[in-house]
Design a protein around this motif. Structure first.
Motif, PDB file in Angstrom:
ATOM      1  N   SER A  91       0.835  -1.197   0.000  1.00  0.00           N
ATOM      2  CA  SER A  91       0.000   0.000   0.000  1.00  0.00           C
ATOM      3  C   SER A  91       0.870   1.246   0.000  1.00  0.00           C
ATOM      4  N   ASP A 121      -1.412  -5.484  -5.478  1.00  0.00           N
ATOM      5  CA  ASP A 121      -2.182  -4.643  -4.562  1.00  0.00           C
ATOM      6  C   ASP A 121      -1.692  -3.198  -4.580  1.00  0.00           C
ATOM      7  N   SER A 175       5.848   0.844 -13.387  1.00  0.00           N
ATOM      8  CA  SER A 175       4.994   1.469 -12.374  1.00  0.00           C
ATOM      9  C   SER A 175       5.493   1.195 -10.947  1.00  0.00           C
ATOM     10  N   THR A 185      -2.854  -1.548  -7.768  1.00  0.00           N
ATOM     11  CA  THR A 185      -4.288  -1.267  -7.720  1.00  0.00           C
ATOM     12  C   THR A 185      -4.575   0.003  -6.936  1.00  0.00           C
ATOM     13  N   GLU A 186      -3.927   0.147  -5.771  1.00  0.00           N
ATOM     14  CA  GLU A 186      -4.161   1.343  -4.951  1.00  0.00           C
ATOM     15  C   GLU A 186      -3.616   2.610  -5.605  1.00  0.00           C
ATOM     16  N   LEU A 187      -2.590   2.445  -6.432  1.00  0.00           N
ATOM     17  CA  LEU A 187      -2.028   3.597  -7.139  1.00  0.00           C
ATOM     18  C   LEU A 187      -2.809   3.933  -8.402  1.00  0.00           C
ATOM     19  N   GLY A 188      -3.726   3.058  -8.792  1.00  0.00           N
ATOM     20  CA  GLY A 188      -4.439   3.248 -10.045  1.00  0.00           C
ATOM     21  C   GLY A 188      -3.553   2.996 -11.244  1.00  0.00           C
ATOM     22  N   ALA A 189      -2.530   2.158 -11.062  1.00  0.00           N
ATOM     23  CA  ALA A 189      -1.544   1.904 -12.108  1.00  0.00           C
ATOM     24  C   ALA A 189      -1.735   0.530 -12.723  1.00  0.00           C
TER      25      ALA A 189
END
Length: 291
Positions: A133, A158, A171, A161-165
């Motif tokens: 995270s 994960d 990334s 996903t939290e970074l919107g990447a």
């Protein structure tokens, strides 16, 4: 609580209740086997998986691999996971979704209590932290410095996903390198690679990611497919030729009595020698040497 650092190159995930994977786990050549209680186990199977740990440990360790258990993040699962997993045959717990040093300390208290109850050496059970995270990124150095820590990995699905990447080496690059620097500062294993995160069948691409990771400073990687184990051992290990060269390089430098020496067409100084010494020290405890 000071303990020597493991020299793992490869760690293979094995769902603890999958007989198909358990049966051959000890034959895969991994330095450590991760018995998984987390992502590969359905919620309805958590109790069954916990109960299977004790019998699985000696099975997967029978050819010398160390054993790690990946526990669950929610506290109501973490507590019974630790109670079932802490035992003399388990070298470390893998902690998913670590948020900060306070999180690690809380789990360390639980582990210490369990070690005491079993009459184990306090500190026997090391931690491998998964930083998944962006909220945990400011705490990397503090997490890595916790006494039970043996290794840390930053990134993954994960995190992306939290970074919107889109999950990729690009990334994750900055965050992974932040984690590597924190690991090196604390003297623990920098875990990871710079390849595709989810593709398991493109072995050429997988190897390329490990080569890039090795060049950047990573030493250890986990995998979910047995075909990846020998590739990790080769790329994060060293051939017999490389070890021989390291020994000759050190001998030439020490015999010279100088601050730098020419060796096989290259100028060798102290940092180069130190890398060779570290390679030999790690290789001394590997289960196998890549050919």
């Amino acid at each position: 609580m000071t303990r020597s650092l493991p020299s793992w190159r490869s760690l293979l995930f094995v769902p603890v209740i999958s007989e198909r994977f358990l049966a051959k786990a000890h034959e895969r050549g991994a330095d450590a086997i991760i018995l998984d209680l987390e992502d590969s186990i359905l919620p309805s199977q958590k109790v069954e998986a916990r109960a299977a740990i004790a019998a699985a440990v000696p099975r997967v360790a029978q050819k010398g691999a160390d054993v790690v258990v990946r526990i669950n993040r929610p506290l109501e699962l973490t507590v019974p996971d630790i109670a079932a997993s802490v035992m003399p045959g388990v070298a470390a717990l893998m902690l998913p979704k670590v948020m900060g040093p306070e999180h690690v300390r809380l789990l360390a208290e639980l582990v210490t209590a369990r070690e005491e109850a079993l009459g184990m050496e306090i500190g026997h059970t090391r931690f491998l932290a998964l930083i998944e995270s962006p909220a945990a990124l400011p705490h990397l150095y503090a997490i890595a410095a916790e006494p039970r820590m043996a290794g840390m990995s930053v990134g993954g699905e994960d995190m992306a996903t939290e970074l919107g990447a889109i999950p990729s080496a690009d990334s994750m690059y900055v965050h992974a390198m932040m984690g590597l620097a924190a690991c090196r500062t604390a003297g623990i294993l920098p875990m990871g690679s710079m390849g595709q995160l989810a593709k398991i069948d493109d072995l050429e691409s997988y190897r390329a990611g490990l080569k890039r990771g090795r060049a950047l400073g990573f030493t250890t990687a986990s995998c979910i497919h047995p075909a990846h184990v020998p590739i990790i051992n080769e790329e994060y290990g060293a051939s017999a030729e490389a070890l021989d060269r390291a020994q000759r390089l050190i001998a030439a430098f020490e015999a010279s009595g100088a601050g730098a020496v020419a060796f096989e067409g290259s100028m060798v100084d102290l940092p180069v020698v130190e890398r060779a010494r570290r390679l030999l020290a790690r290789a001394a405890s590997w289960k196998t040497v890549a050919k």
